[in-house]
Design an enzyme around this catalytic site. Structure first.
Site, PDB file in Angstrom:
ATOM      1  N   ASP A 194      -4.884   2.922  11.158  1.00 44.58           N
ATOM      2  CA  ASP A 194      -6.309   2.710  11.456  1.00 44.58           C
ATOM      3  C   ASP A 194      -6.431   2.283  12.921  1.00 44.58           C
ATOM      4  O   ASP A 194      -6.490   3.127  13.808  1.00 44.58           O
ATOM      5  CB  ASP A 194      -6.866   1.678  10.470  1.00 44.58           C
ATOM      6  CG  ASP A 194      -8.374   1.547  10.536  1.00 44.58           C
ATOM      7  OD1 ASP A 194      -8.975   2.080  11.474  1.00 44.58           O
ATOM      8  OD2 ASP A 194      -8.972   0.911   9.656  1.00 44.58           O
TER       9      ASP A 194
ATOM     10  N   LYS B  45      -6.311   7.743  10.044  1.00 47.20           N
ATOM     11  CA  LYS B  45      -7.774   7.643  10.086  1.00 47.20           C
ATOM     12  C   LYS B  45      -8.264   7.915  11.497  1.00 47.20           C
ATOM     13  O   LYS B  45      -7.693   7.384  12.457  1.00 47.20           O
ATOM     14  CB  LYS B  45      -8.183   6.228   9.655  1.00 47.20           C
ATOM     15  CG  LYS B  45      -9.551   6.132   9.048  1.00 47.20           C
ATOM     16  CD  LYS B  45      -9.967   4.693   8.845  1.00 47.20           C
ATOM     17  CE  LYS B  45      -9.903   4.274   7.405  1.00 47.20           C
ATOM     18  NZ  LYS B  45     -10.659   3.011   7.163  1.00 47.20           N
TER      19      LYS B  45
ATOM     20  N   ASP C 276      -6.174  -0.089  -1.538  1.00 42.70           N
ATOM     21  CA  ASP C 276      -6.910  -0.993  -2.414  1.00 42.70           C
ATOM     22  C   ASP C 276      -8.291  -1.334  -1.886  1.00 42.70           C
ATOM     23  O   ASP C 276      -8.592  -1.164  -0.708  1.00 42.70           O
ATOM     24  CB  ASP C 276      -6.142  -2.304  -2.573  1.00 42.70           C
ATOM     25  CG  ASP C 276      -6.238  -3.162  -1.322  1.00 42.70           C
ATOM     26  OD1 ASP C 276      -5.849  -2.675  -0.238  1.00 42.70           O
ATOM     27  OD2 ASP C 276      -6.737  -4.295  -1.412  1.00 42.70           O
TER      28      ASP C 276
ATOM     29  N   GLY D 202       0.778  -1.239   0.000  1.00 39.34           N
ATOM     30  CA  GLY D 202       0.000   0.000   0.000  1.00 39.34           C
ATOM     31  C   GLY D 202       0.804   1.280   0.000  1.00 39.34           C
ATOM     32  O   GLY D 202       0.343   2.314  -0.469  1.00 39.34           O
TER      33      GLY D 202
ATOM     34  N   ARG E  76      -5.243   0.556  -6.602  1.00 41.41           N
ATOM     35  CA  ARG E  76      -3.975   1.071  -6.048  1.00 41.41           C
ATOM     36  C   ARG E  76      -3.332   2.085  -6.977  1.00 41.41           C
ATOM     37  O   ARG E  76      -2.579   2.947  -6.556  1.00 41.41           O
ATOM     38  CB  ARG E  76      -2.978  -0.079  -5.824  1.00 41.41           C
ATOM     39  CG  ARG E  76      -3.340  -1.024  -4.697  1.00 41.41           C
ATOM     40  CD  ARG E  76      -2.141  -1.904  -4.370  1.00 41.41           C
ATOM     41  NE  ARG E  76      -2.496  -3.100  -3.626  1.00 41.41           N
ATOM     42  CZ  ARG E  76      -2.619  -3.153  -2.301  1.00 41.41           C
ATOM     43  NH1 ARG E  76      -2.432  -2.080  -1.575  1.00 41.41           N
ATOM     44  NH2 ARG E  76      -2.911  -4.299  -1.698  1.00 41.41           N
TER      45      ARG E  76
ATOM     46  N   VAL F 227     -11.110   4.007   2.276  1.00 40.18           N
ATOM     47  CA  VAL F 227     -10.575   4.737   1.125  1.00 40.18           C
ATOM     48  C   VAL F 227      -9.776   3.815   0.206  1.00 40.18           C
ATOM     49  O   VAL F 227      -9.248   2.781   0.644  1.00 40.18           O
ATOM     50  CB  VAL F 227      -9.675   5.921   1.571  1.00 40.18           C
ATOM     51  CG1 VAL F 227     -10.508   7.049   2.138  1.00 40.18           C
ATOM     52  CG2 VAL F 227      -8.610   5.478   2.568  1.00 40.18           C
TER      53      VAL F 227
HETATM   54  P1  XMP Z   1      -4.226  -0.981  11.358  1.00 39.40           P
HETATM   55  O1  XMP Z   1      -5.678  -1.164  11.672  1.00 39.40           O
HETATM   56  O2  XMP Z   1      -3.368  -2.044  11.940  1.00 39.40           O
HETATM   57  O3  XMP Z   1      -4.214  -1.264   9.837  1.00 39.40           O
HETATM   58  O4  XMP Z   1      -3.763   0.406  11.676  1.00 39.40           O
HETATM   59  C1  XMP Z   1      -3.574  -0.626   8.861  1.00 39.40           C
HETATM   60  C2  XMP Z   1      -3.828  -1.447   7.620  1.00 39.40           C
HETATM   61  O5  XMP Z   1      -5.247  -1.670   7.429  1.00 39.40           O
HETATM   62  C3  XMP Z   1      -5.581  -1.506   6.078  1.00 39.40           C
HETATM   63  N1  XMP Z   1      -6.599  -0.431   5.984  1.00 39.40           N
HETATM   64  C4  XMP Z   1      -7.080   0.095   4.852  1.00 39.40           C
HETATM   65  N2  XMP Z   1      -6.804  -0.179   3.560  1.00 39.40           N
HETATM   66  N3  XMP Z   1      -8.346   1.452   2.870  1.00 39.40           N
HETATM   67  C5  XMP Z   1      -7.452   0.513   2.569  1.00 39.40           C
HETATM   68  O6  XMP Z   1      -7.190   0.270   1.398  1.00 39.40           O
HETATM   69  C6  XMP Z   1      -8.691   1.802   4.131  1.00 39.40           C
HETATM   70  O7  XMP Z   1      -9.538   2.682   4.338  1.00 39.40           O
HETATM   71  C7  XMP Z   1      -8.022   1.054   5.178  1.00 39.40           C
HETATM   72  N4  XMP Z   1      -8.090   1.126   6.532  1.00 39.40           N
HETATM   73  C8  XMP Z   1      -7.192   0.193   6.986  1.00 39.40           C
HETATM   74  C9  XMP Z   1      -4.281  -1.181   5.368  1.00 39.40           C
HETATM   75  O8  XMP Z   1      -3.770  -2.380   4.837  1.00 39.40           O
HETATM   76  C10 XMP Z   1      -3.351  -0.683   6.437  1.00 39.40           C
HETATM   77  O9  XMP Z   1      -1.987  -0.909   6.186  1.00 39.40           O
END
Ligand code: XMP
Length: 169
Positions: free
Chosen positions: A96, A124, A154, A38, A160, A148
């Site tokens: 996230d 986020k 993705d 990503g 991507r 997003v």
């Molecule tokens: P955490 O929850 O561990 O996760 O902070 C981070 C990973 O979760 C995925 N992620 C997303 N991927 N759109 C995406 O394409 C989003 O809105 C989203 N929110 C979380 C992503 O792989 C990230 O590295």
């Protein structure tokens, strides 16, 4: 899909971040570690604006299961260079729950990095999980709690390659 952040906004913010990061790492042995997949577009644009000698490496880690922070990550694609005695700038796509970032930072510290700081494209506004990273050292944009896609992010591996960041719905 509605555009949340345009390519132009991304490019402008990257200029600012690159200036801050360049100033911060002056005179330090720097390794940028880019998380796969990503963070690739973001890192590619950011790294070309950072005016410092550095190593660049990639790291593929698997996501946690069921949003739980296990304190461990599964390394799908390992580092190719040693991080021992080097200052690491970890470049990730999105913060996230914070589990992935916290566990990846811990992994890099355990691997012998002198310091580990993080730069994420998106922060986020969500409730972080227990044990998750509360914040990154640098972030490009703070976004609401929406899913997003685009500019590295993705939906089922698609989108991507979009130049903008869009709300996936
Ligand atoms: P955490 O929850 O561990 O996760 O902070 C981070 C990973 O979760 C995925 N992620 C997303 N991927 N759109 C995406 O394409 C989003 O809105 C989203 N929110 C979380 C992503 O792989 C990230 O590295």
């Amino acid at each position: 899909m509605k555009t949340l952040i345009t390519a132009e906004e991304i490019a402008n913010r990257i200029e600012e971040l690159a200036r801050e990061i360049t100033a911060f790492y002056q005179g330090k042995a720097l390794t940028a570690v880019v998380t796969l997949n990503g963070a690739m577009p973001f890192a590619s644009d950011l790294l070309r604006k950072i005016r410092l000698p550095m190593y660049v490496d990639t790291l593929g880690v698997s996501s946690y299961v069921n949003n739980q922070s296990s304190g461990k990550i599964h390394v799908r694609s390992p580092l190719k260079l040693p991080v021992k005695e080097r200052h690491v700038l970890l470049i990730d796509d999105i913060l996230d729950t914070g589990c992935t970032l916290a566990n990846t930072v811990a992994y890099l510290k355990d691997s012998g990095a002198l310091s580990v700081r993080s730069c994420v494209l998106l922060d986020k506004e969500t409730k972080r999980s227990p044990g998750g990273a509360l914040s990154a050292d640098w972030y490009a944009f703070r976004i609401p709690d929406v899913y997003v896609a685009g500019y590295g992010l993705d939906a089922d591996e698609y989108y991507r390659n979009l130049p903008d960041i869009k709300i996936f719905s």
